[in-house]
Design a protein around this motif. Structure first.
Motif, PDB file in Angstrom:
ATOM      1  N   PHE A   1       1.003 -12.755 -15.387  1.00 48.34           N
ATOM      2  CA  PHE A   1       0.762 -12.338 -13.873  1.00 48.34           C
ATOM      3  C   PHE A   1      -0.171 -10.993 -13.849  1.00 48.34           C
ATOM      4  CE2 PHE A   1       5.314 -13.589 -13.180  1.00 48.34           C
ATOM      5  CZ  PHE A   1       5.038 -14.864 -13.179  1.00 48.34           C
ATOM      6  N   GLU A   2      -0.924 -10.618 -13.032  1.00 49.59           N
ATOM      7  CA  GLU A   2      -1.930  -9.566 -12.877  1.00 49.59           C
ATOM      8  C   GLU A   2      -0.667  -8.369 -12.722  1.00 49.59           C
ATOM      9  OE1 GLU A   2      -2.762  -6.063 -11.399  1.00 49.59           O
ATOM     10  OE2 GLU A   2      -2.049  -7.311  -9.800  1.00 49.59           O
ATOM     11  N   ILE A   3      -1.000  -7.326 -13.427  1.00 46.13           N
ATOM     12  CA  ILE A   3       0.432  -6.374 -13.888  1.00 46.13           C
ATOM     13  C   ILE A   3       0.882  -5.767 -12.539  1.00 46.13           C
ATOM     14  CG2 ILE A   3      -1.222  -4.365 -14.276  1.00 46.13           C
ATOM     15  CD1 ILE A   3       0.493  -3.839 -16.454  1.00 46.13           C
ATOM     16  N   GLN A   4      -0.126  -5.422 -11.496  1.00 48.07           N
ATOM     17  CA  GLN A   4       0.438  -4.666 -10.259  1.00 48.07           C
ATOM     18  C   GLN A   4       1.186  -5.438  -9.558  1.00 48.07           C
ATOM     19  OE1 GLN A   4      -2.123  -1.330  -8.951  1.00 48.07           O
ATOM     20  NE2 GLN A   4      -3.604  -2.488  -9.767  1.00 48.07           N
ATOM     21  N   LEU A   5       0.678  -6.979  -9.373  1.00 46.93           N
ATOM     22  CA  LEU A   5       1.537  -8.109  -8.499  1.00 46.93           C
ATOM     23  C   LEU A   5       2.917  -8.312  -9.287  1.00 46.93           C
ATOM     24  CD1 LEU A   5       1.485  -9.852  -6.027  1.00 46.93           C
ATOM     25  CD2 LEU A   5       0.364 -11.477  -7.520  1.00 46.93           C
ATOM     26  N   GLY A   6       2.489  -8.260 -10.537  1.00 47.40           N
ATOM     27  CA  GLY A   6       3.938  -8.900 -11.268  1.00 47.40           C
ATOM     28  C   GLY A   6       4.896  -7.621 -11.114  1.00 47.40           C
TER      29      GLY A   6
ATOM     30  N   PHE B   1      -7.633  -0.815  -7.264  1.00 47.39           N
ATOM     31  CA  PHE B   1      -7.277  -0.277  -5.715  1.00 47.39           C
ATOM     32  C   PHE B   1      -6.640  -1.703  -4.945  1.00 47.39           C
ATOM     33  CE2 PHE B   1      -7.688   0.077  -1.328  1.00 47.39           C
ATOM     34  CZ  PHE B   1      -6.591   1.001  -0.907  1.00 47.39           C
ATOM     35  N   GLN B   2      -7.758  -2.577  -5.358  1.00 46.26           N
ATOM     36  CA  GLN B   2      -7.340  -3.773  -4.456  1.00 46.26           C
ATOM     37  C   GLN B   2      -6.348  -4.606  -4.900  1.00 46.26           C
ATOM     38  OE1 GLN B   2      -9.381  -4.502  -1.474  1.00 46.26           O
ATOM     39  NE2 GLN B   2      -7.639  -5.816  -1.391  1.00 46.26           N
ATOM     40  N   ALA B   3      -6.034  -4.640  -6.200  1.00 45.12           N
ATOM     41  CA  ALA B   3      -4.702  -5.103  -6.626  1.00 45.12           C
ATOM     42  C   ALA B   3      -3.534  -4.434  -6.174  1.00 45.12           C
ATOM     43  CB  ALA B   3      -4.876  -5.411  -8.486  1.00 45.12           C
ATOM     44  N   TYR B   4      -3.665  -3.136  -6.452  1.00 38.24           N
ATOM     45  CA  TYR B   4      -2.681  -2.353  -5.897  1.00 38.24           C
ATOM     46  C   TYR B   4      -2.257  -2.782  -4.282  1.00 38.24           C
ATOM     47  CZ  TYR B   4       0.184   1.737  -4.422  1.00 38.24           C
ATOM     48  OH  TYR B   4       1.267   2.633  -4.071  1.00 38.24           O
ATOM     49  N   ALA B   5      -3.355  -2.609  -3.755  1.00 40.28           N
ATOM     50  CA  ALA B   5      -3.085  -2.955  -2.017  1.00 40.28           C
ATOM     51  C   ALA B   5      -2.483  -4.312  -1.892  1.00 40.28           C
ATOM     52  CB  ALA B   5      -4.654  -2.983  -1.269  1.00 40.28           C
ATOM     53  N   GLN B   6      -2.769  -5.363  -2.717  1.00 38.70           N
ATOM     54  CA  GLN B   6      -2.191  -6.753  -2.698  1.00 38.70           C
ATOM     55  C   GLN B   6      -0.965  -6.854  -3.089  1.00 38.70           C
ATOM     56  OE1 GLN B   6      -3.961 -10.936  -4.091  1.00 38.70           O
ATOM     57  NE2 GLN B   6      -3.266  -9.806  -5.934  1.00 38.70           N
ATOM     58  N   SER B   7      -0.501  -5.963  -3.850  1.00 33.49           N
ATOM     59  CA  SER B   7       0.683  -6.050  -4.266  1.00 33.49           C
ATOM     60  C   SER B   7       1.713  -5.276  -3.223  1.00 33.49           C
ATOM     61  CB  SER B   7       1.083  -5.104  -5.694  1.00 33.49           C
ATOM     62  OG  SER B   7       0.866  -3.912  -5.435  1.00 33.49           O
ATOM     63  N   LYS B   8       1.063  -4.103  -2.518  1.00 37.31           N
ATOM     64  CA  LYS B   8       1.756  -3.775  -1.664  1.00 37.31           C
ATOM     65  C   LYS B   8       1.905  -4.342  -0.336  1.00 37.31           C
ATOM     66  CE  LYS B   8       3.500  -1.430  -3.759  1.00 37.31           C
ATOM     67  NZ  LYS B   8       4.647  -0.595  -4.050  1.00 37.31           N
ATOM     68  N   LEU B   9       1.150  -4.991   0.179  1.00 35.57           N
ATOM     69  CA  LEU B   9       1.123  -6.121   1.227  1.00 35.57           C
ATOM     70  C   LEU B   9       2.136  -7.085   0.916  1.00 35.57           C
ATOM     71  CD1 LEU B   9       0.090  -7.576   3.641  1.00 35.57           C
ATOM     72  CD2 LEU B   9      -1.716  -8.480   2.543  1.00 35.57           C
ATOM     73  N   ALA B  10       2.141  -7.599  -0.401  1.00 36.24           N
ATOM     74  CA  ALA B  10       3.161  -8.455  -0.803  1.00 36.24           C
ATOM     75  C   ALA B  10       4.647  -8.042  -0.730  1.00 36.24           C
ATOM     76  CB  ALA B  10       3.083  -8.834  -2.195  1.00 36.24           C
ATOM     77  N   ASN B  11       4.870  -6.712  -0.864  1.00 40.82           N
ATOM     78  CA  ASN B  11       6.037  -6.029  -0.625  1.00 40.82           C
ATOM     79  C   ASN B  11       6.605  -6.167   0.983  1.00 40.82           C
ATOM     80  OD1 ASN B  11       5.220  -3.111  -2.554  1.00 40.82           O
ATOM     81  ND2 ASN B  11       6.414  -5.250  -2.997  1.00 40.82           N
ATOM     82  N   VAL B  12       5.589  -6.156   1.897  1.00 43.39           N
ATOM     83  CA  VAL B  12       5.702  -6.252   3.396  1.00 43.39           C
ATOM     84  C   VAL B  12       5.981  -7.894   3.784  1.00 43.39           C
ATOM     85  CG1 VAL B  12       5.175  -5.640   5.675  1.00 43.39           C
ATOM     86  CG2 VAL B  12       4.579  -3.979   3.644  1.00 43.39           C
ATOM     87  N   LEU B  13       5.066  -8.429   3.230  1.00 41.71           N
ATOM     88  CA  LEU B  13       5.243 -10.073   3.509  1.00 41.71           C
ATOM     89  C   LEU B  13       6.579 -10.317   3.144  1.00 41.71           C
ATOM     90  CD1 LEU B  13       1.755 -11.141   2.479  1.00 41.71           C
ATOM     91  CD2 LEU B  13       2.724 -10.931   4.979  1.00 41.71           C
ATOM     92  N   PHE B  14       6.990  -9.927   2.138  1.00 43.14           N
ATOM     93  CA  PHE B  14       8.296 -10.554   1.282  1.00 43.14           C
ATOM     94  C   PHE B  14       9.262 -10.047   2.329  1.00 43.14           C
ATOM     95  CE2 PHE B  14      11.716  -8.991  -1.953  1.00 43.14           C
ATOM     96  CZ  PHE B  14      12.292 -10.335  -1.926  1.00 43.14           C
ATOM     97  N   THR B  15       9.309  -8.925   2.859  1.00 40.69           N
ATOM     98  CA  THR B  15      10.296  -8.360   3.693  1.00 40.69           C
ATOM     99  C   THR B  15      10.398  -9.026   4.724  1.00 40.69           C
ATOM    100  OG1 THR B  15      10.031  -5.877   2.805  1.00 40.69           O
ATOM    101  CG2 THR B  15      11.145  -6.173   5.085  1.00 40.69           C
ATOM    102  N   LYS B  16       9.356  -9.479   5.578  1.00 36.40           N
ATOM    103  CA  LYS B  16       9.105 -10.222   6.683  1.00 36.40           C
ATOM    104  C   LYS B  16       9.822 -11.495   6.555  1.00 36.40           C
ATOM    105  CE  LYS B  16       6.938  -7.432   9.825  1.00 36.40           C
ATOM    106  NZ  LYS B  16       7.897  -6.939  11.212  1.00 36.40           N
TER     107      LYS B  16
END
Length: 314
Positions: free
Chosen positions: A121-126, A179-194
């Motif tokens: 996996f891409e390291i930040q998303l993973g 940065f975009q990889a980091y932003a994608q991973s942080k969006l993933a956190n919120v989507l997961f929560t929802k």
């Protein structure tokens, strides 16, 4: 010192409560562990480096000032770069802990060089999302049987700049942007929560609440890769470090979501400075949240998870 920084004022005790915190040998995770420990909780410090974790454990005990009513601290091995390690950690916790009242998905990496996890996996998303996603699913049955319980996902305001590229989620085709990889991973956190909150509600599971949050701009080790890869920007920003939060201040919203009575019945919301605020538009897209959940299940090998019938697949 920031002009405004929210603070958790709840005096709630955590006696008899078991909390799992990932990545708590430093930064806001360590401050969260200290707070829970002083409130009487049994805190499982799930960290990759056991030497650093045990050192942090000693620091926490010393920092508590030997006040009465402290809880317990237990160091557990967890390497978020490996799903095998996530499964081993979950197995250990499930074999040793009869209850889990709090799960704090805190650990993360920020704007690091391009790389992959053990599972490709891409390291930040993973690290920031997929490992925590699997850990949560594995521990959820025990969490659901430990009600009232809360799951707290540490995200970032960077999620506002993120989007999920379903065609190239691991940056294998497009140019890699830390940065975009980091932003994608942080969006993933919120989507997961929802989506997790939605599934909890749809399955009529009461007493389990899930939260995501932005801790603030904090001076911690998390930005070490940013400092290395962007030295000029770091030089420009150096005068503004005075306005950054300390780790203790940065931990306040995590602590608020975990213990405060006012948000005890709130579910699936996003917080900043101890107040529920509206997340970015893309984070509120229920279709994206469901689609991304299904993809996450596939990537971690845990397909068709159902919170009401979930077993502990290893």
């Amino acid at each position: 010192m920031p002009l405004f920084s929210g603070r958790c004022y709840s005096l709630a005790r955590l006696d008899g409560i078991t909390a799992v915190i990932t990545g708590c040998n430093t930064g806001i995770g360590k401050e969260t562990a200290l707070d829970f420990y002083k409130r009487g909780a049994r805190v499982l410090m799930a960290c990759r480096d056991l030497t650093k974790a045990n050192s942090a454990k000693e620091d926490i005990v010393k920092s508590s000032g030997n006040i009465d009513g402290c809880g317990d601290l237990v160091v557990v091995k967890l390497d978020l770069l490996s799903l095998s390690s996530v499964r081993e950690c979950a197995k250990y916790i499930l074999n040793t802990e009869p209850k889990i009242n709090l799960l704090i998905n805190n650990a993360g990496v920020m704007m690091c060089p391009k790389g992959k996890t053990e599972d490709g996996f891409e390291i930040q998303l993973g690290t920031n999302h997929l490992a925590h996603f699997l850990l949560t699913l594995l521990l959820f049955p025990r969490i659901a049987n430990s009600k009232p319980a809360r799951i707290v996902n540490v995200s970032s305001t960077a999620h506002e700049r993120g989007y999920i590229d379903f065609n190239d989620i691991h940056f294998e085709q497009r140019n890699y942007s830390p940065f975009q990889a980091y932003a994608q991973s942080k969006l993933a956190n919120v989507l997961f929560t929802k989506e997790l909150a939605k599934k909890i509600q749809e399955n009529n599971i009461d007493g389990v609440n899930v939260y995501s949050l932005h801790p603030g701009v904090i001076s911690t080790e998390l930005g070490r890769h940013f400092a290395t890869s962007h030295p000029i920007i770091q030089l420009i920003l150096k005068p503004f470090r005075w306005f950054m939060k300390t780790p203790e201040m940065g931990a306040q919203t995590t602590i608020y979501c975990a213990v405060d009575e006012k948000c005890a019945e709130e579910n699936g919301l996003y917080y900043k400075d101890c107040v529920a605020v509206e997340a970015a538009k893309e984070a509120l897209n229920l279709e994206t949240a469901e689609k991304f959940w299904n993809l996450s299940e596939k990537l971690v090998g845990f397909v068709n998870w159902n919170p009401s019938t979930a077993d502990n697949k290893m």
